[in-house]
Design an enzyme around this catalytic site. Structure first.
Site, mmCIF file in Angstrom:
data_model
loop_
_atom_site.group_PDB
_atom_site.id
_atom_site.type_symbol
_atom_site.label_atom_id
_atom_site.label_comp_id
_atom_site.label_asym_id
_atom_site.label_seq_id
_atom_site.Cartn_x
_atom_site.Cartn_y
_atom_site.Cartn_z
ATOM 1 N N SER A 60 0.812 -1.222 0.000
ATOM 2 C CA SER A 60 0.000 0.000 0.000
ATOM 3 C C SER A 60 0.842 1.266 0.000
ATOM 4 O O SER A 60 0.333 2.350 -0.285
ATOM 5 C CB SER A 60 -0.936 0.011 1.212
ATOM 6 O OG SER A 60 -0.205 0.107 2.417
ATOM 7 N N LYS A 102 1.241 4.775 6.841
ATOM 8 C CA LYS A 102 0.626 5.583 5.794
ATOM 9 C C LYS A 102 1.295 6.957 5.775
ATOM 10 O O LYS A 102 2.059 7.313 6.679
ATOM 11 C CB LYS A 102 -0.881 5.762 6.019
ATOM 12 C CG LYS A 102 -1.684 4.472 6.089
ATOM 13 C CD LYS A 102 -1.720 3.739 4.764
ATOM 14 C CE LYS A 102 -2.524 2.434 4.887
ATOM 15 N NZ LYS A 102 -2.439 1.604 3.663
#
Length: 256
Positions: A60, A102
């Site tokens: 991701s 993230k």
């Protein structure tokens, strides 16, 4: 009587024994080893206090961080997080209690949305993100503008088309945002594979200051310098002895 022969004799009392026996050389060698150990162990100890290793299991954050990569993240307080930082956080509303990695794209008070001319917008400004795949032209999934509440942050993965990030939680009560207090560390380098330090997200500079880099480079230099001093100091004795043995000549005497 008889013939003559040349024999070796022991060095005279008080004569120099050459480099291998040099007191000054031995002292300097010992100091180099001691200083090297201090730097080597100190660098590792400092790093253990400031940084934590993590494994990123998914893609991701590709291409910045690939699946299975090992990263070093500096322990930070959530209040010290800035736009563009790649952070480690834990939020129970994101299904898993495991740490998640993230990128922070907006902080409290910001309005973030996607997309204008294919770019992320924060407070109405288009953000250049060269770290995205395909030279910064990765597929961005559009989402409605979000006003980030005070004390919270909005996060996206660098692999925008497949990351389960804030955009996957827009229907939550907090509109996909995460509390600053949930952040435990800021990723600074990918150590396996050895991709090195993460580049700063300069596209966010127009909105405010970026986070300063941590002491990882300094720690690495300490460890490297320490290793060189330990090896150099330890090698002095054998090298000096070898060179001294080659240069020393026996003193000839006559034996009757």
């Amino acid at each position: 009587m008889g013939g003559e022969s040349t024999i070796r004799t022991a060095p005279r009392s008080g004569a120099s024994k050459g480099p291998a026996g040099s007191r000054t050389g031995q002292v300097l060698s010992g100091l180099a080893v001691a200083l090297g150990l201090l730097l080597f162990l100190g660098g590792f100890a400092w790093g253990a206090v400031v940084y934590r290793p993590y494994t990123v299991p998914t893609s991701s954050m590709a291409p910045t961080i690939g699946a299975g990569a090992r990263v070093l993240a500096q322990r930070v307080d959530g209040g010290d997080v800035h736009r563009g930082d790649v952070v480690v956080f834990t939020d129970k509303t994101w299904v898993t209690n495991a740490p998640v990695v993230k990128r922070v794209v907006a902080v409290g008070g910001d309005t973030v949305g996607c997309c204008t001319d294919g770019k992320l917008t924060v407070n109405g400004k288009q953000i250049d993100e060269p770290y995205l795949a395909d030279d910064g032209l990765a597929e961005l999934q559009g989402f409605p503008s979000v006003k980030v509440p005070k004390g919270r942050i909005f996060l996206l993965g660098d692999e925008r088309s497949g990351s389960l990030d804030s955009t996957a939680h827009l229907t939550d009560a907090a509109s996909g945002t995460v509390a600053r207090s949930a952040v435990s560390a800021r990723v600074e380098a990918v150590v396996w594979p050895m991709n090195g330090m993460l580049e700063q997200a300069t596209g966010f500079e127009k909105l405010g200051p970026l986070s300063p880099q941590g002491p990882l480079r300094t720690q690495g230099l300490m460890i490297l310098a320490g290793a060189v001093l330990v090896l150099g100091g330890g090698a002095y004795g054998p090298i000096a002895k070898l060179l001294g043995g080659r240069n020393r000549k026996p003193e000839p005497v006559r034996a009757g």
